[in-house]
Write a protein that holds these residues in place. Structure first.
Motif, PDB file in Angstrom:
ATOM      1  N   VAL A  35       0.796  -1.083  -0.084  1.00 40.37           N
ATOM      2  CA  VAL A  35      -0.016  -0.041   0.129  1.00 40.37           C
ATOM      3  C   VAL A  35       0.900   1.125  -0.151  1.00 40.37           C
ATOM      4  CG1 VAL A  35      -1.873   1.251   1.262  1.00 40.37           C
ATOM      5  CG2 VAL A  35      -1.761  -1.315   1.026  1.00 40.37           C
ATOM      6  N   PHE A  36       1.944   1.431   0.539  1.00 37.78           N
ATOM      7  CA  PHE A  36       2.930   2.367   0.667  1.00 37.78           C
ATOM      8  C   PHE A  36       4.019   2.428   0.008  1.00 37.78           C
ATOM      9  CE2 PHE A  36       0.442   2.143   4.744  1.00 37.78           C
ATOM     10  CZ  PHE A  36      -0.146   3.519   4.629  1.00 37.78           C
ATOM     11  N   VAL A  37       4.708   1.475  -0.183  1.00 40.32           N
ATOM     12  CA  VAL A  37       6.148   1.445  -0.863  1.00 40.32           C
ATOM     13  C   VAL A  37       6.086   1.543  -2.486  1.00 40.32           C
ATOM     14  CG1 VAL A  37       8.169  -0.068  -1.473  1.00 40.32           C
ATOM     15  CG2 VAL A  37       7.479   0.256   1.178  1.00 40.32           C
ATOM     16  N   LEU A  38       5.107   0.329  -2.866  1.00 41.85           N
ATOM     17  CA  LEU A  38       4.988   0.354  -4.305  1.00 41.85           C
ATOM     18  C   LEU A  38       4.398   1.727  -4.922  1.00 41.85           C
ATOM     19  CD1 LEU A  38       3.958  -3.339  -5.747  1.00 41.85           C
ATOM     20  CD2 LEU A  38       5.966  -2.009  -6.221  1.00 41.85           C
ATOM     21  N   PRO A  39       3.162   1.943  -4.488  1.00 38.73           N
ATOM     22  CA  PRO A  39       2.645   3.143  -5.210  1.00 38.73           C
ATOM     23  C   PRO A  39       3.722   4.478  -4.710  1.00 38.73           C
ATOM     24  CG  PRO A  39       0.969   2.105  -4.004  1.00 38.73           C
ATOM     25  CD  PRO A  39       2.332   1.505  -3.501  1.00 38.73           C
ATOM     26  N   GLY A  40       4.444   4.580  -3.834  1.00 45.30           N
ATOM     27  CA  GLY A  40       5.358   5.528  -3.159  1.00 45.30           C
ATOM     28  C   GLY A  40       6.467   5.573  -4.162  1.00 45.30           C
ATOM     29  N   LEU A  41       7.105   4.451  -4.764  1.00 43.68           N
ATOM     30  CA  LEU A  41       8.012   4.515  -5.804  1.00 43.68           C
ATOM     31  C   LEU A  41       7.758   5.385  -6.877  1.00 43.68           C
ATOM     32  CD1 LEU A  41       9.509   0.889  -5.328  1.00 43.68           C
ATOM     33  CD2 LEU A  41      10.492   3.092  -4.668  1.00 43.68           C
ATOM     34  N   VAL A  42       6.258   4.983  -7.183  1.00 42.14           N
ATOM     35  CA  VAL A  42       5.920   5.611  -8.425  1.00 42.14           C
ATOM     36  C   VAL A  42       5.891   7.498  -8.360  1.00 42.14           C
ATOM     37  CG1 VAL A  42       3.882   5.959  -9.981  1.00 42.14           C
ATOM     38  CG2 VAL A  42       4.330   3.659  -9.261  1.00 42.14           C
ATOM     39  N   ILE A  43       5.506   7.584  -6.945  1.00 37.25           N
ATOM     40  CA  ILE A  43       5.369   9.046  -6.781  1.00 37.25           C
ATOM     41  C   ILE A  43       6.920   9.676  -7.007  1.00 37.25           C
ATOM     42  CG2 ILE A  43       4.911  10.948  -4.858  1.00 37.25           C
ATOM     43  CD1 ILE A  43       2.575   9.318  -4.250  1.00 37.25           C
ATOM     44  N   VAL A  44       7.759   8.922  -6.423  1.00 34.36           N
ATOM     45  CA  VAL A  44       9.133   9.204  -6.246  1.00 34.36           C
ATOM     46  C   VAL A  44       9.730   9.499  -7.598  1.00 34.36           C
ATOM     47  CG1 VAL A  44      11.510   8.593  -5.527  1.00 34.36           C
ATOM     48  CG2 VAL A  44       9.579   8.319  -4.124  1.00 34.36           C
ATOM     49  N   GLY A  45       9.325   8.530  -8.636  1.00 35.17           N
ATOM     50  CA  GLY A  45       9.657   8.492 -10.037  1.00 35.17           C
ATOM     51  C   GLY A  45       9.241   9.614 -10.431  1.00 35.17           C
ATOM     52  N   GLY A  46       7.811  10.045 -10.357  1.00 32.87           N
ATOM     53  CA  GLY A  46       7.166  11.161 -10.927  1.00 32.87           C
ATOM     54  C   GLY A  46       7.690  12.487 -10.678  1.00 32.87           C
ATOM     55  N   VAL A  47       8.039  12.596  -9.300  1.00 33.76           N
ATOM     56  CA  VAL A  47       8.709  13.930  -8.764  1.00 33.76           C
ATOM     57  C   VAL A  47      10.104  14.122  -9.123  1.00 33.76           C
ATOM     58  CG1 VAL A  47       9.607  15.118  -6.568  1.00 33.76           C
ATOM     59  CG2 VAL A  47       7.315  13.954  -6.812  1.00 33.76           C
ATOM     60  N   THR A  48      10.891  13.014  -9.348  1.00 32.45           N
ATOM     61  CA  THR A  48      12.466  12.953  -9.927  1.00 32.45           C
ATOM     62  C   THR A  48      12.110  13.573 -11.288  1.00 32.45           C
ATOM     63  OG1 THR A  48      12.845  11.062  -8.420  1.00 32.45           O
ATOM     64  CG2 THR A  48      14.251  11.858 -10.248  1.00 32.45           C
ATOM     65  N   THR A  49      11.218  13.100 -12.119  1.00 29.25           N
ATOM     66  CA  THR A  49      11.198  13.373 -13.519  1.00 29.25           C
ATOM     67  C   THR A  49      10.763  14.661 -13.528  1.00 29.25           C
ATOM     68  OG1 THR A  49      10.500  11.116 -13.910  1.00 29.25           O
ATOM     69  CG2 THR A  49      10.128  12.586 -15.834  1.00 29.25           C
ATOM     70  N   TRP A  50       9.896  15.264 -12.847  1.00 30.43           N
ATOM     71  CA  TRP A  50       9.363  16.640 -12.802  1.00 30.43           C
ATOM     72  C   TRP A  50      10.571  17.688 -12.560  1.00 30.43           C
ATOM     73  CZ3 TRP A  50       8.432  20.044  -8.588  1.00 30.43           C
ATOM     74  CH2 TRP A  50       7.759  21.056  -9.031  1.00 30.43           C
ATOM     75  N   LEU A  51      11.180  17.197 -11.513  1.00 32.15           N
ATOM     76  CA  LEU A  51      12.340  18.158 -11.159  1.00 32.15           C
ATOM     77  C   LEU A  51      13.466  18.344 -12.102  1.00 32.15           C
ATOM     78  CD1 LEU A  51      12.880  17.058  -7.455  1.00 32.15           C
ATOM     79  CD2 LEU A  51      11.820  19.422  -8.315  1.00 32.15           C
ATOM     80  N   GLN A  52      13.806  17.096 -12.916  1.00 26.89           N
ATOM     81  CA  GLN A  52      14.628  17.022 -13.920  1.00 26.89           C
ATOM     82  C   GLN A  52      14.269  17.755 -15.047  1.00 26.89           C
ATOM     83  OE1 GLN A  52      15.211  12.794 -14.816  1.00 26.89           O
ATOM     84  NE2 GLN A  52      16.961  12.734 -13.175  1.00 26.89           N
ATOM     85  N   ARG A  53      12.975  17.918 -15.272  1.00 28.82           N
ATOM     86  CA  ARG A  53      12.700  18.830 -16.559  1.00 28.82           C
ATOM     87  C   ARG A  53      12.558  19.933 -16.137  1.00 28.82           C
ATOM     88  NH1 ARG A  53       9.929  16.762 -20.494  1.00 28.82           N
ATOM     89  NH2 ARG A  53       8.309  18.205 -20.714  1.00 28.82           N
ATOM     90  N   LYS A  54      12.221  20.248 -14.799  1.00 26.29           N
ATOM     91  CA  LYS A  54      12.201  21.783 -14.494  1.00 26.29           C
ATOM     92  C   LYS A  54      13.574  22.579 -14.491  1.00 26.29           C
ATOM     93  CE  LYS A  54      10.214  24.507 -10.794  1.00 26.29           C
ATOM     94  NZ  LYS A  54       9.841  24.827  -9.157  1.00 26.29           N
ATOM     95  N   ARG A  55      14.641  21.567 -14.025  1.00 22.30           N
ATOM     96  CA  ARG A  55      15.995  21.961 -14.078  1.00 22.30           C
ATOM     97  C   ARG A  55      16.293  22.492 -15.654  1.00 22.30           C
ATOM     98  NH1 ARG A  55      18.887  17.739 -11.299  1.00 22.30           N
ATOM     99  NH2 ARG A  55      17.181  18.146  -9.570  1.00 22.30           N
ATOM    100  N   LYS A  56      15.905  21.425 -16.459  1.00 17.79           N
ATOM    101  CA  LYS A  56      16.538  21.568 -17.898  1.00 17.79           C
ATOM    102  C   LYS A  56      15.705  22.632 -18.144  1.00 17.79           C
ATOM    103  CE  LYS A  56      17.616  16.766 -19.052  1.00 17.79           C
ATOM    104  NZ  LYS A  56      17.050  15.556 -19.524  1.00 17.79           N
ATOM    105  N   GLY A  57      14.702  23.274 -17.869  1.00 23.76           N
ATOM    106  CA  GLY A  57      13.688  24.300 -18.495  1.00 23.76           C
ATOM    107  C   GLY A  57      12.714  23.860 -19.495  1.00 23.76           C
TER     108      GLY A  57
END
Lengths: 244, 514
Positions: free
Chosen positions: B492-514
């Motif tokens: 309930v927490f780890v598996l869906p949580g990993l998806v959120i971590v992946g999503g946030v990481t991608t968003w941050l990377q894209r934001k950094r790249k502009g």
């Protein structure tokens, strides 16, 4: 073939830079996790060994509702942004374009399905002498074939719209109709249309065979036919945009 | 046509459209091709004709324009592809091979049942009468497998007896979960879902023979054809639905039991049988016949089983003892009603598991020392709390109590089945007759018990035995508190949580790249 692969990988990568993949995956895995935990809890209390159906059953329903979300952008977004016209002038066949898009969605779905393998592995550890492996294989095979058809329907319907929301609801509508089309078959039985409606019913081809541990050639052919027909419709739909 | 007239063309299309919608709606509701529908179809044609007459140029453009050319090409292609797909599906559907991958071949029919279905030379139909509340999964799965094995000769349908009570009544269905097999004008009713039961029913249907059950008369027995509550009319109806013929037999006027008897039933005689009747029954049984005795206690009939000729015959030849007592069961309401749920592993009782059987005013039936050729099985026992009360006066006074030494201690045997291995004769005795009357027949397992007894004595139970198959027993190893906690955390927490971590990481990377 190379074109199909290029389009598919581009589509696949696109999922992981858009929020849709993460939202769909998060909701999918969260609901699956809650239901899996609840089922194991109930089984522990009632002292019975659950089968692999406690995983596949909810997964089928979740894919029925998430397939439109996964496919809604595929061609609708290309039309909205105007890149579809660009693609039509590229040296790519319409069929390659549609199949590539479908393959891209399938690659994403396969990743999602691969993650769900964790549930049968955990279940297998909790049951002595383990879960029925044959049942597991048929259920996953049926699920992949069925989801393949869902994606083909979604990609094709996406080609008819430039608005993703419209594509989402139209796909959901078609899937639900195909899911429940067998219900009035008894009433129509006397008129001779009942058998046809039952045959068109997607759920009938999954629950009566794969779900019970049986592989029936007619069900495999049905899902491949459904996928092929809708990919063909998608190709025709793109083709009509050239001369409309 | 005048150009001004073309503006009226859409009205033709609207007319045709409205008529088409009306026709579809009308056909869905009425489902007949009658005059109003024909008129609506006429209006559709009229609307299209008007549209063409008012604006023929537009139709011409549609038919011969550039779009028409491409559209027709696409249409032909679509029809061709659909045609090929339909043909492939049709061919595969005609004879589709299947593979059962389950570990225990759970979806594969027993070869005996599969052979019986494949040898059908006329259509066999099953009607499954199940309400929404009654679980139908097992029956549906088995019937589905039978359809596949039946190669078009077997079909089934589920009927809700509450939604269609007339059909249930016509099929003489009195119990939820009943399956009626129909072949020609013959039918077989089953209330227990198993391959063995289905196979026996099919064999009985495909090999119709006269199966006559004779009910003895002349001593105040229960009447199988009467209409009051104290008759066996429901029992009789159920026997008829299973292709038995019920007839009455008077052995006082007839010297012998007819040769065509599948079984003789003596149901609650109020008077003792004569010696000549006992002789006739003895002769019949020595030839391999079958007898069913439903006897009421001495307190009800006044027949003293220590003196009775039938009782004496049953004791000496069949090692069956009829007790001169009345079963008192504190669980019953009133205590004169014995309630039993303990059954032996015997064809008569093995399908009663999960059901109680109730016996109003019953007496004990036990076994004595058996002759070599006789084998007796106690079928049904009451609870430990019940006892066989021999002091009839205490029952009449309303204060029976267990007297050690005099009364039979519980659990008290209520029914017994005995077989003579030398002659093949079968005898069943139940220490109660009104358990199968119209008041009690549908109560719990009573009807099933009565029918199973007749099936067994008439030798209609497992006509061909299905080879038992191995079944893997799976046990859940309870995960414990820590295991459940880890499961909750991981799923309930780890598996869906990993998806959120992946999503946030991608968003941050894209934001950094502009």
């Amino acid at each position: 073939m190379r074109n199909i692969w290029l389009i598919a990988t581009r589509e696949f990568k696109h999922y992981f830079i858009s929020p849709i993949a993460y939202v769909v995956s998060f909701v999918f895995l969260l609901v699956m996790g809650i239901l899996f935990y609840a089922n194991i809890l109930a089984s522990s209390v009632q002292q019975y060994a659950p089968g692999v159906q406690i995983i596949i059953g909810p997964m089928v329903t979740l894919f029925l509702f998430s397939a439109p979300a996964i496919t809604m952008h595929t061609l609708a977004d290309e039309q909205r942004s105007g890149t579809l016209e660009l693609m039509l002038t590229a040296p790519v066949r319409d069929s390659e374009f549609v199949i590539g898009k479908w393959l891209g969605t399938m690659m994403f779905v396969m990743v999602l399905i691969a993650v769900t393998w964790v549930y049968p592995i955990v279940l297998n550890q909790m049951i002595d002498p383990g879960i029925d492996q044959g049942l597991l294989v048929t259920n996953y095979l049926g699920l992949i074939l069925m989801v393949g058809a869902f994606m083909a329907i979604g990609v094709t319907i996406s080609s008819l719209f430039s608005n993703q929301i419209a594509a989402f609801f139209a796909t959901l509508g078609v899937l639900l109709v195909l899911w429940m089309i067998g219900y009035p078959s008894q009433a129509l039985g006397a008129m001779g249309g009942g058998g046809l409606l039952t045959y068109l019913d997607i759920s009938e081809h999954f629950y009566s065979s794969f779900y019970r541990g049986i592989i029936e050639l007619k069900d495999v052919v049905y899902f491949i036919s459904l996928t092929s027909v809708f990919l063909f419709f998608g190709t025709v739909s793109i083709e009509t945009k050239r001369w409309r | 046509m005048n150009r001004n007239m073309s503006k009226y063309a859409p009205f033709g299309w609207y007319l045709a459209l409205i008529a088409a919608i009306g026709a579809v709606g009308y056909f869905i509701v009425k489902q007949t091709f009658d005059l109003p529908l024909q008129i609506m179809l006429g209006v559709i044609v009229l609307g299209i004709a008007l549209a063409i007459i008012f604006d023929p140029q537009k139709i011409k453009d549609w038919l011969v324009g550039r779009q028409a050319k491409y559209s027709s090409n696409a249409l032909v292609l679509v029809i061709a592809v659909l045609g090929i797909v339909v043909i492939i599906n049709y061919i595969v559907n005609q004879n589709s091979p299947s593979w059962d991958l389950t570990e225990d071949n759970a979806n594969t029919l027993a070869p005996e049942l599969s052979d019986a279905l494949q040898s059908l030379n006329q259509p066999l139909r099953a009607e499954a009468y199940f309400t929404q509340r009654y679980p139908s999964g097992t029956a549906e799965q088995l019937l589905d497998n039978m359809v596949k094995a039946g190669k078009g000769q077997f079909s089934y349908e589920f009927i809700d007896p509450e939604a269609d009570p007339i059909r249930a009544q016509n099929a003489q269905v009195t119990r939820d979960g009943t399956i009626v097999f129909k072949l020609d004008d013959r039918s077989e009713q089953l209330t227990y879902v198993s391959e063995q039961e289905f196979l026996s029913a099919i064999i009985r249907l495909t090999n119709p023979g006269e199966r006559i059950i004779y009910f003895l008369t002349g001593h105040g027995e229960y009447d199988p054809t009467g209409e009051s509550d104290l008759t066996y009319s429901q029992f009789n109806q159920t026997l008829a639905s299973k292709n038995y013929t019920v007839q009455k037999l008077n052995l006082i006027s007839l010297a012998a039991v007819p040769e065509n008897a599948s079984a003789v039933v003596i149901a609650g005689p109020q008077q003792p049988l004569l010696e000549s009747e006992i002789e006739a029954i003895k002769t019949y049984l020595s030839g391999g016949g079958s007898l069913v005795v439903f006897s009421e206690p001495y307190a009800v009939t006044g027949i003293d089983y220590d003196q009775d000729l039938l009782s004496s015959y049953l004791e000496h030849d069949w090692s069956i003892l009829l007790g001169n007592d009345v079963i008192i069961d504190p669980n019953g309401n009133p205590p004169l009603v014995a309630i039993a749920d303990s059954y032996s592993d015997h064809p008569i009782t093995q399908k009663l598991s999960g059901y109680v059987t109730i016996f109003p005013t019953a007496h004990s039936v036990s076994s004595s020392v058996m002759p070599d050729s006789v084998s007796a099985t106690i079928l049904i026992l009451t609870s430990n709390l019940a006892w066989g009360e021999t002091d009839i006066a205490s029952i009449e006074a309303g204060n029976p109590s267990f007297a050690e030494g005099a009364d039979l201690i519980g659990p008290v045997p209520v029914a017994i089945a005995s077989t003579n291995t030398a002659t093949g004769a079968r005898v069943v005795v139940v220490g109660d007759a009104n358990f199968a009357d119209d008041n009690q027949f549908t109560a719990y397992g009573n009807g099933d018990l009565a029918i199973n007894i007749i099936d067994w004595v008439a030798e209609q139970e497992n006509l061909i035995s299905i080879t038992p198959r191995a079944q893997t027993t799976r046990v859940l190893l309870p995960p414990g508190q820590l295991g459940l906690g880890l499961l909750l955390l991981g799923s309930v927490f780890v598996l869906p949580g990993l998806v959120i971590v992946g999503g946030v990481t991608t968003w941050l990377q894209r934001k950094r790249k502009g």
